[in-house]
Enzyme design. Sequence first.
Site, short mmCIF file in Angstrom:
data_model
loop_
_atom_site.label_atom_id
_atom_site.label_comp_id
_atom_site.label_asym_id
_atom_site.label_seq_id
_atom_site.Cartn_x
_atom_site.Cartn_y
_atom_site.Cartn_z
N CYS A 102 -1.69 -11.02 13.00
CA CYS A 102 -1.60 -9.73 12.33
C CYS A 102 -0.47 -9.90 11.34
O CYS A 102 0.58 -10.46 11.67
CB CYS A 102 -1.25 -8.62 13.33
N CYS A 156 -4.92 -8.74 5.84
CA CYS A 156 -5.04 -7.94 7.05
C CYS A 156 -6.05 -8.63 7.96
O CYS A 156 -7.22 -8.80 7.59
CB CYS A 156 -5.55 -6.55 6.65
N HIS A 196 1.67 -8.08 10.13
CA HIS A 196 2.95 -7.46 10.43
C HIS A 196 3.83 -8.37 11.32
O HIS A 196 5.04 -8.22 11.35
CB HIS A 196 2.76 -6.14 11.21
N ASP A 218 -3.51 -4.16 2.87
CA ASP A 218 -3.22 -4.12 4.31
C ASP A 218 -3.06 -2.64 4.66
O ASP A 218 -3.03 -1.78 3.78
CB ASP A 218 -1.94 -4.90 4.63
N SER A 219 -2.89 -2.37 5.96
CA SER A 219 -2.68 -0.99 6.39
C SER A 219 -1.27 -0.50 6.02
O SER A 219 -1.03 0.70 5.99
CB SER A 219 -2.85 -0.89 7.91
N GLU A 270 6.66 -1.26 11.21
CA GLU A 270 6.60 -0.14 10.25
C GLU A 270 7.83 0.77 10.39
O GLU A 270 8.36 1.25 9.41
CB GLU A 270 5.32 0.68 10.47
N1 DGL Z 1 -1.50 -5.95 9.42
C1 DGL Z 1 -2.85 -5.72 9.81
C2 DGL Z 1 -3.45 -6.92 10.48
O1 DGL Z 1 -3.18 -8.03 10.04
C3 DGL Z 1 -3.16 -4.37 10.43
C4 DGL Z 1 -2.28 -3.91 11.54
C5 DGL Z 1 -2.59 -2.46 11.95
O2 DGL Z 1 -2.55 -1.60 11.06
O3 DGL Z 1 -2.87 -2.20 13.14
O4 DGL Z 1 -4.23 -6.84 11.39
#
Ligand code: DGL
Length: 264
Positions: A180, A69, A182, A6-7, A148
């Site tokens: 997402c 992600c 996150h 993931d990011s 984050e």
């Molecule tokens: N957590 C990731 C997703 O599911 C990426 C979120 C991001 O870095 O903008 O899309």
Amino acid sequence: MIGLFDSGVGGLSVLRAMVQDGINDDFIYFGDTKNVPYGTKSKEQILSYTREIMEFFVQNKVDCAVMACNTSSALVYEELCAEFSDKIKIFPLIQSVAPFFKDEKETIGIMATSATVKSFAYTREIKKLNKNVEVIELECQDFVRIVEDRLYNDASAVEYIKKKAEHLKNAGCKKVILGCTHFPYLAPILSKFAPAVEFIDPAKYLVDVVKKDLIFSKPAKISDGRAFSTFKFYVSSAPEEFKKSGSIFFDIKDEVHLAEFAKC
Ligand code: DGL
């Protein structure tokens, strides 16, 4: 070995779901903290980041890559498959999750990053099997920064979350997919502002798909009550910061490493 990427800390929600659901294996988690957020980046940029991650997985003998992600699943799943599926089995998020909504009749809300919403990947994948359902996608990019940077108690962050929750509630969504990785961390706050809405963490459906595959290919990897997994965590910058944010969501016992390829 299973690799997840993931990011940043978002994909830990997927790792957590896999472990809780009894998948045992040697796990490598990669958080691309140098390039977070992915949701504001172009397809070309995301392809270049994720290609490097997949190469890193190949070098580390990963045989199953979980795209923890949504943004990269929306934008570059096909490209990564074309390049890597002869070496690694790849599980994307959106494409794995959408079939679970094939019989849904109520309007489905999607909260996702800017890039995911612009791609309309959720709408496209859900409508492949459920033509008549209404899907409303809402960009909530700032949720990524809130998670984050651990801004859960910040007044303007909470106001932003409230506005987004109320938007989908007022649009008539009874179910909202947190599109997402996150976002599941914000589910308790979202529910406070829209208590009648079911906020869904789609990781459970992805885990279901991975588990079904493992039952056939590696039955010993499904827990019989003994947990024998190992975990290695890598990032592309700020390992200590990742450990601090990530430990809220996953018990990161070991050192978080800075990946060699990310140093140059
Ligand atoms: N957590 C990731 C997703 O599911 C990426 C979120 C991001 O870095 O903008 O899309």
